[in-house]
Design a protein around this motif. Structure first.
Motif, PDB file in Angstrom:
ATOM      1  N   ILE A 103       0.827  -1.204   0.000  1.00  0.00           N
ATOM      2  CA  ILE A 103       0.000   0.000   0.000  1.00  0.00           C
ATOM      3  C   ILE A 103       0.864   1.258   0.000  1.00  0.00           C
ATOM      4  N   SER A 104       0.641   2.108  -0.998  1.00  0.00           N
ATOM      5  CA  SER A 104       1.219   3.450  -1.056  1.00  0.00           C
ATOM      6  C   SER A 104       0.192   4.333  -1.754  1.00  0.00           C
ATOM      7  N   ASP A 105       0.581   5.549  -2.132  1.00  0.00           N
ATOM      8  CA  ASP A 105      -0.349   6.366  -2.918  1.00  0.00           C
ATOM      9  C   ASP A 105      -0.199   6.095  -4.409  1.00  0.00           C
ATOM     10  N   GLY A 106       0.634   5.109  -4.756  1.00  0.00           N
ATOM     11  CA  GLY A 106       0.792   4.706  -6.132  1.00  0.00           C
ATOM     12  C   GLY A 106       1.816   5.501  -6.916  1.00  0.00           C
ATOM     13  N   GLN A 107       2.474   6.450  -6.262  1.00  0.00           N
ATOM     14  CA  GLN A 107       3.430   7.295  -6.957  1.00  0.00           C
ATOM     15  C   GLN A 107       4.833   7.102  -6.383  1.00  0.00           C
ATOM     16  N   GLU A 108       5.839   7.526  -7.161  1.00  0.00           N
ATOM     17  CA  GLU A 108       7.213   7.521  -6.673  1.00  0.00           C
ATOM     18  C   GLU A 108       7.713   8.955  -6.589  1.00  0.00           C
ATOM     19  N   TYR A 109       8.524   9.224  -5.575  1.00  0.00           N
ATOM     20  CA  TYR A 109       9.016  10.567  -5.315  1.00  0.00           C
ATOM     21  C   TYR A 109      10.528  10.523  -5.149  1.00  0.00           C
ATOM     22  N   ASP A 110      11.195  11.577  -5.635  1.00  0.00           N
ATOM     23  CA  ASP A 110      12.630  11.632  -5.386  1.00  0.00           C
ATOM     24  C   ASP A 110      12.878  12.043  -3.940  1.00  0.00           C
ATOM     25  N   ARG A 111      14.117  11.989  -3.505  1.00  0.00           N
ATOM     26  CA  ARG A 111      14.446  12.165  -2.096  1.00  0.00           C
ATOM     27  C   ARG A 111      14.157  13.577  -1.586  1.00  0.00           C
ATOM     28  N   TYR A 112      14.003  14.538  -2.489  1.00  0.00           N
ATOM     29  CA  TYR A 112      13.770  15.920  -2.073  1.00  0.00           C
ATOM     30  C   TYR A 112      12.293  16.313  -2.083  1.00  0.00           C
ATOM     31  N   ALA A 113      11.422  15.439  -2.577  1.00  0.00           N
ATOM     32  CA  ALA A 113      10.022  15.809  -2.803  1.00  0.00           C
ATOM     33  C   ALA A 113       9.312  16.220  -1.517  1.00  0.00           C
ATOM     34  N   LEU A 114       9.511  15.454  -0.444  1.00  0.00           N
ATOM     35  CA  LEU A 114       8.804  15.740   0.802  1.00  0.00           C
ATOM     36  C   LEU A 114       9.204  17.103   1.352  1.00  0.00           C
ATOM     37  N   ALA A 115      10.495  17.372   1.413  1.00  0.00           N
ATOM     38  CA  ALA A 115      10.972  18.656   1.928  1.00  0.00           C
ATOM     39  C   ALA A 115      10.551  19.807   1.023  1.00  0.00           C
ATOM     40  N   ASN A 116      10.619  19.596  -0.295  1.00  0.00           N
ATOM     41  CA  ASN A 116      10.229  20.655  -1.221  1.00  0.00           C
ATOM     42  C   ASN A 116       8.767  21.050  -1.036  1.00  0.00           C
ATOM     43  N   LEU A 117       7.910  20.059  -0.864  1.00  0.00           N
ATOM     44  CA  LEU A 117       6.488  20.345  -0.650  1.00  0.00           C
ATOM     45  C   LEU A 117       6.258  21.004   0.706  1.00  0.00           C
ATOM     46  N   PHE A 118       6.969  20.528   1.722  1.00  0.00           N
ATOM     47  CA  PHE A 118       6.853  21.158   3.043  1.00  0.00           C
ATOM     48  C   PHE A 118       7.222  22.629   2.959  1.00  0.00           C
ATOM     49  N   ASN A 119       8.331  22.921   2.301  1.00  0.00           N
ATOM     50  CA  ASN A 119       8.781  24.300   2.190  1.00  0.00           C
ATOM     51  C   ASN A 119       7.773  25.153   1.434  1.00  0.00           C
ATOM     52  N   GLU A 120       7.223  24.586   0.375  1.00  0.00           N
ATOM     53  CA  GLU A 120       6.238  25.314  -0.426  1.00  0.00           C
ATOM     54  C   GLU A 120       4.976  25.605   0.376  1.00  0.00           C
ATOM     55  N   LEU A 121       4.500  24.611   1.114  1.00  0.00           N
ATOM     56  CA  LEU A 121       3.255  24.762   1.861  1.00  0.00           C
ATOM     57  C   LEU A 121       3.422  25.604   3.122  1.00  0.00           C
ATOM     58  N   SER A 122       4.620  25.581   3.694  1.00  0.00           N
ATOM     59  CA  SER A 122       4.854  26.304   4.947  1.00  0.00           C
ATOM     60  C   SER A 122       5.469  27.678   4.742  1.00  0.00           C
ATOM     61  N   GLY A 123       6.015  27.907   3.554  1.00  0.00           N
ATOM     62  CA  GLY A 123       6.686  29.177   3.305  1.00  0.00           C
ATOM     63  C   GLY A 123       8.082  29.241   3.901  1.00  0.00           C
ATOM     64  N   LYS A 124       8.619  28.089   4.327  1.00  0.00           N
ATOM     65  CA  LYS A 124       9.956  28.048   4.916  1.00  0.00           C
ATOM     66  C   LYS A 124      11.023  27.955   3.827  1.00  0.00           C
ATOM     67  N   SER A 125      12.236  28.357   4.171  1.00  0.00           N
ATOM     68  CA  SER A 125      13.376  28.240   3.259  1.00  0.00           C
ATOM     69  C   SER A 125      14.588  27.726   4.018  1.00  0.00           C
ATOM     70  N   PRO A 126      14.559  26.456   4.434  1.00  0.00           N
ATOM     71  CA  PRO A 126      15.664  25.923   5.237  1.00  0.00           C
ATOM     72  C   PRO A 126      16.928  25.735   4.409  1.00  0.00           C
ATOM     73  N   PHE A 127      18.034  25.636   5.097  1.00  0.00           N
ATOM     74  CA  PHE A 127      19.330  25.416   4.460  1.00  0.00           C
ATOM     75  C   PHE A 127      19.516  23.931   4.197  1.00  0.00           C
ATOM     76  N   ARG A 128      19.758  23.569   2.928  1.00  0.00           N
ATOM     77  CA  ARG A 128      19.914  22.160   2.555  1.00  0.00           C
ATOM     78  C   ARG A 128      21.350  21.720   2.775  1.00  0.00           C
ATOM     79  N   LEU A 129      21.515  20.625   3.514  1.00  0.00           N
ATOM     80  CA  LEU A 129      22.852  20.148   3.864  1.00  0.00           C
ATOM     81  C   LEU A 129      22.917  18.633   3.704  1.00  0.00           C
ATOM     82  N   HIS A 130      23.942  18.148   2.990  1.00  0.00           N
ATOM     83  CA  HIS A 130      24.171  16.720   2.827  1.00  0.00           C
ATOM     84  C   HIS A 130      25.268  16.279   3.789  1.00  0.00           C
ATOM     85  N   LEU A 131      24.913  15.412   4.720  1.00  0.00           N
ATOM     86  CA  LEU A 131      25.866  14.925   5.705  1.00  0.00           C
ATOM     87  C   LEU A 131      26.544  13.657   5.193  1.00  0.00           C
TER      88      LEU A 131
END
Length: 341
Positions: A239-267
């Motif tokens: 069970i999923s929503d039937g779609q595939e998302y890249d690793r940035y999709a969740l954060a990108n949507l959060f930022n868009e919906l919340s109006g935030k602009s966090p600093f992206r960092l790869h550890l």
């Protein structure tokens, strides 16, 4: 007279939503919880639904340590259905995972076959972790027939539970394997939202990933449908929503919906593994289990969690009502309304 359903793990995130859906559909719900569980939210839910739902909520406190200890509860409950959603998502070791997620599941299923009134359906809430991820370049999504290769003890324990249940040929069984579940009241993915709100968008390494998600209301809806499945024997559904998302999709949507602009960092992966190892070591002297451990790193960095939902579409008439954007919008609104964010 309403049919009765036993819902285990009722005080948890998914369990709470299952209880709500079952009450709204007119089932009498017996919520299986621990004596130490916080059931204030469930009591409030039942009170809020009193005017609109015909179902009645009761609480039971089963002992899962053996089928014999469970039998009196099941016999007294006279259940038509069981939804087994209880389980451990964090544990100190493999033995603990297997005990809670596999052995307890087996005991409940065995006891359900011993009662005088036959059960109509036993729905087991497993996980896509029982199958494990596939390669980023895989030509096909994960299906119910994908060869299982779990990458965590949690996933292995869920697979062990599935194998135990498969041996009970007379059990009217539906296995639900959700991918990452999010929605109101969820606390693990919520940690990511907290971090984003504080201005950090963190990733482990730079390798690409395909991810999948399911909104809790879609998961609950298909689980309710599974109760009415007429197929004899065992059914399994990813069970999923039937779609595939890249690793940035969740954060990108959060930022868009919340109006935030966090600093992206790869550890660096090596650094995160070191941190996880240190946290595991310290947890040996603590009663708590760390959010991050070496196995969790394996799960978080896995290349591809995209799964097919065609089996659920065909077998349960499942059609997701929420994609990531719609579900996240509703989730963030709930977090804000309840002062989580």
């Amino acid at each position: 007279m309403n049919e009765k359903v036993l819902i285990t793990g009722a005080s948890g995130f998914i369990g709470h939503h299952l209880v709500q859906a079952a009450l709204e559909k007119g089932y009498d719900v017996h919520a299986a919880v621990r004596p130490s569980s916080d059931i204030a939210g469930l009591k409030k839910l039942a009170a809020d639904l009193q005017q609109t739902a015909t179902g009645i909520l009761n609480f039971v406190y089963p002992d899962f340590s053996s089928k014999e200890s469970l039998l009196p509860v099941l016999e007294a409950g006279n259940y038509s259905y069981i939804i087994h959603a209880a389980g451990a998502t964090r544990a100190k070791n493999t033995v603990e995972y297997n005990r809670v997620n596999a052995e307890y599941t087996l005991h409940l299923a065995q006891a359900s076959l011993m009662v005088s009134v036959p059960l109509k359906r036993f729905v087991f809430m497993s996980s896509l972790a029982a199958i494990g991820p596939v390669a980023y370049t895989a030509q096909a999504p994960i299906t119910e027939n994908t060869v299982p290769k779990p990458v965590t003890s949690y996933g292995n324990s869920k697979l062990l539970a599935e194998n135990y249940l498969a041996d009970l040929k007379e059990l009217p069984l539906t296995i639900i394997r959700p991918t990452a579940v999010f929605g109101p009241r969820e606390k693990d993915i919520f940690i990511l939202f907290e971090t984003l709100s504080k201005g950090l968008d963190l990733y482990i390494g730079r390798k690409p990933q395909w991810l999948s998600f399911v909104f809790v209301k879609d998961l609950v809806g298909v689980t309710m449908s599974a109760l009415q499945e007429e197929k004899k024997g065992r059914s399994i559904y990813n069970i999923s929503d039937g779609q595939e998302y890249d690793r940035y999709a969740l954060a990108n949507l959060f930022n868009e919906l919340s109006g935030k602009s966090p600093f992206r960092l790869h550890l660096p992966l090596g650094f995160i593994k070191l941190v996880a190892s240190v946290l595991e070591t310290f947890s040996m002297f603590s009663k708590t289990t760390p959010v991050l451990n070496k196995e969790k790193v394996n799960e978080l960095t896995a290349a591809n969690w995209y799964c097919s939902i065609e089996a659920a579409r065909n077998g349960l008439h499942y059609e997701p009502q929420y994609n990531l954007r719609k579900g996240l919008s509703e989730t963030l609104a709930w977090y804000k309304e309840n002062n989580w964010l």
